[in-house]
Write an enzyme that holds these catalytic residues in place. Structure first.
Site, PDB file in Angstrom:
ATOM      1  N   MET A 120      40.789  30.299  20.757  1.00 18.62           N
ATOM      2  CA  MET A 120      41.507  30.245  22.036  1.00 18.62           C
ATOM      3  C   MET A 120      41.200  28.922  22.747  1.00 18.62           C
ATOM      4  O   MET A 120      41.453  28.789  23.947  1.00 18.62           O
ATOM      5  CB  MET A 120      41.128  31.440  22.910  1.00 18.62           C
ATOM      6  CG  MET A 120      41.572  32.757  22.262  1.00 18.62           C
ATOM      7  SD  MET A 120      41.787  34.090  23.446  1.00 18.62           S
ATOM      8  CE  MET A 120      40.146  34.218  24.093  1.00 18.62           C
ATOM      9  N   HIS A 180      33.760  24.318  21.224  1.00 13.71           N
ATOM     10  CA  HIS A 180      32.352  23.903  21.281  1.00 13.71           C
ATOM     11  C   HIS A 180      31.830  23.872  19.849  1.00 13.71           C
ATOM     12  O   HIS A 180      32.578  24.157  18.894  1.00 13.71           O
ATOM     13  CB  HIS A 180      31.550  24.865  22.168  1.00 13.71           C
ATOM     14  CG  HIS A 180      31.765  26.318  21.853  1.00 13.71           C
ATOM     15  ND1 HIS A 180      31.364  26.887  20.667  1.00 13.71           N
ATOM     16  CD2 HIS A 180      32.385  27.311  22.547  1.00 13.71           C
ATOM     17  CE1 HIS A 180      31.676  28.158  20.663  1.00 13.71           C
ATOM     18  NE2 HIS A 180      32.314  28.450  21.789  1.00 13.71           N
ATOM     19  N   HIS A 189      32.641  26.771  17.428  1.00 16.65           N
ATOM     20  CA  HIS A 189      33.958  26.733  16.779  1.00 16.65           C
ATOM     21  C   HIS A 189      33.938  25.729  15.620  1.00 16.65           C
ATOM     22  O   HIS A 189      34.467  26.006  14.540  1.00 16.65           O
ATOM     23  CB  HIS A 189      35.041  26.279  17.761  1.00 16.65           C
ATOM     24  CG  HIS A 189      35.321  27.229  18.876  1.00 16.65           C
ATOM     25  ND1 HIS A 189      35.021  26.950  20.187  1.00 16.65           N
ATOM     26  CD2 HIS A 189      35.893  28.460  18.892  1.00 16.65           C
ATOM     27  CE1 HIS A 189      35.398  27.959  20.962  1.00 16.65           C
ATOM     28  NE2 HIS A 189      35.926  28.892  20.206  1.00 16.65           N
ATOM     29  N   GLY A 202      33.709  34.461  13.909  1.00 22.07           N
ATOM     30  CA  GLY A 202      32.288  34.393  14.222  1.00 22.07           C
ATOM     31  C   GLY A 202      31.639  35.747  14.399  1.00 22.07           C
ATOM     32  O   GLY A 202      32.258  36.681  14.926  1.00 22.07           O
TER      33      GLY A 202
HETATM   34  P1  AMP Z   1      37.413  32.230  20.691  1.00 22.72           P
HETATM   35  O1  AMP Z   1      37.971  30.866  20.931  1.00 22.72           O
HETATM   36  O2  AMP Z   1      36.406  32.661  21.707  1.00 22.72           O
HETATM   37  O3  AMP Z   1      38.475  33.261  20.416  1.00 22.72           O
HETATM   38  O4  AMP Z   1      36.577  32.105  19.353  1.00 22.72           O
HETATM   39  C1  AMP Z   1      37.172  31.677  18.159  1.00 22.72           C
HETATM   40  C2  AMP Z   1      36.245  31.986  17.021  1.00 22.72           C
HETATM   41  O5  AMP Z   1      35.009  31.287  17.205  1.00 22.72           O
HETATM   42  C3  AMP Z   1      35.906  33.473  16.924  1.00 22.72           C
HETATM   43  O6  AMP Z   1      35.919  33.862  15.565  1.00 22.72           O
HETATM   44  C4  AMP Z   1      34.522  33.526  17.517  1.00 22.72           C
HETATM   45  O7  AMP Z   1      33.750  34.612  17.047  1.00 22.72           O
HETATM   46  C5  AMP Z   1      33.945  32.204  17.066  1.00 22.72           C
HETATM   47  N1  AMP Z   1      32.822  31.800  17.917  1.00 22.72           N
HETATM   48  C6  AMP Z   1      32.796  31.825  19.273  1.00 22.72           C
HETATM   49  N2  AMP Z   1      31.591  31.430  19.712  1.00 22.72           N
HETATM   50  C7  AMP Z   1      30.836  31.153  18.625  1.00 22.72           C
HETATM   51  C8  AMP Z   1      29.489  30.704  18.428  1.00 22.72           C
HETATM   52  N3  AMP Z   1      28.658  30.477  19.444  1.00 22.72           N
HETATM   53  N4  AMP Z   1      29.057  30.514  17.158  1.00 22.72           N
HETATM   54  C9  AMP Z   1      29.894  30.749  16.104  1.00 22.72           C
HETATM   55  N5  AMP Z   1      31.168  31.177  16.223  1.00 22.72           N
HETATM   56  C10 AMP Z   1      31.632  31.380  17.464  1.00 22.72           C
END
Ligand code: AMP
Length: 281
Positions: free
Chosen positions: A30, A34, A37, A147
């Site tokens: 989304m 960081h 990701h 993640g």
């Molecule tokens: P999001 O943008 O929050 O939807 O996250 C995108 C992907 O990045 C998802 O699969 C999350 O689980 C993964 N993710 C988010 N934060 C972390 C983190 N600190 N370490 C590893 N993967 C992450």
């Protein structure tokens, strides 16, 4: 890096690559990227010929309108980070492109979505499953990385892929943390400099619980210790702390009766909802 906003153009591009025998790896996000990701992209590098990442803030998975409105959106910065990290394709569709009509489709993941995130964020996993299904149909990846940070989401997507025969290998990536243990999250950037140090309490609670459980304390006493520990912290509002079986996330009464156990936590700091988890074993 190729950038696509339209579904049909992306599909045509990937179809041609697939015909050349290229293996397609996918990292849906989304945005507000960081190092967590970016670690997902690194996992794909040795396994995929083409790495596709999507940046789309999915309205269907937000049950809180202010969380959606305040979700950070920094597409140009994300584009630069992905390009530097060696991403081959960025898909950043508009809301209209992904939801040309509002969807009435609902998916129910049973007990898996009655606990933790599912319990506190009604409709969340339906929205996740909807957007992931759309994205998988568009990208048709061979591999996709998600993640462990969102452990319940990973299990929901695993069930989605099994039930609907999505032909994709799912990889669960470890959590990347800040130096003080805070799990990296796009929402962390909404924490003020003053409140940010307090956010480590969630990881501290998890490591504290892990030590206690491994030294033989009962699930019941650790549950109450963590409730008390969090209640004693300034400005933290604990939503749940769950000692769960890692396969189905059902609560565990005795860790000795389970092969894999996870410790999961969610709470608010400064009005911002943060989640974290660790594997006990
Ligand atoms: P999001 O943008 O929050 O939807 O996250 C995108 C992907 O990045 C998802 O699969 C999350 O689980 C993964 N993710 C988010 N934060 C972390 C983190 N600190 N370490 C590893 N993967 C992450």
């Amino acid at each position: 890096m190729q950038v696509f906003e339209r579904i049909e153009a992306l599909k045509a591009y990937l179809k041609a690559e697939r015909q050349k025998g290229k293996i397609i790896g996918f990292v849906p996000t989304m945005g507000a990227l960081h190092a967590g990701h970016l670690s997902l992209l690194n996992i794909l590098k040795p396994k995929a010929d083409i790495i596709v990442s999507s940046v789309f803030v999915n309205p269907a998975q937000f049950n809180d309108a202010s969380d959606l409105a305040n979700y950070p959106r920094v597409l140009e910065k994300d584009r630069q980070m992905l390009e530097q990290q060696g991403c081959d394709v960025l898909f950043c569709p508009s809301e209209q492109e992904m939801y040309p009509q509002s969807s009435r489709l609902t998916m129910d993941f049973g007990q898996l979505e009655r606990v933790m995130e599912g319990q506190y964020r009604p409709g969340h996993f339906n929205g996740v499953a909807l957007v992931v299904s759309k994205l998988f149909h568009i990208v048709e990846p061979d591999l996709a990385v998600f993640g462990q940070k969102d452990l319940q989401q990973f299990l929901v997507i695993q069930q989605l892929c099994r039930d609907l025969f999505f032909n994709v290998e799912l990889i669960c990536a470890p959590i990347v943390r800040e130096a003080d243990g805070l799990a990296m999250s796009s929402r962390n950037r909404r924490l003020s400099a003053e409140k940010r140090p307090l956010a480590t309490v969630f990881y501290k609670a998890l490591t504290f619980a892990k030590e206690q459980l491994l030294s033989g304390q009962s699930v019941e006493s650790v549950q109450s210790n963590i409730q008390n520990f969090c209640a004693a912290q300034q400005e933290i509002e604990l939503e749940y702390f769950q000692i769960a079986d890692s396969e189905d996330l059902n609560p565990v009464a005795d860790i000795r009766e389970h092969e894999q156990v996870s410790l999961c936590i969610a709470g608010y700091l400064d009005g911002i909802r943060l989640i974290d988890n660790i594997f006990l074993f």
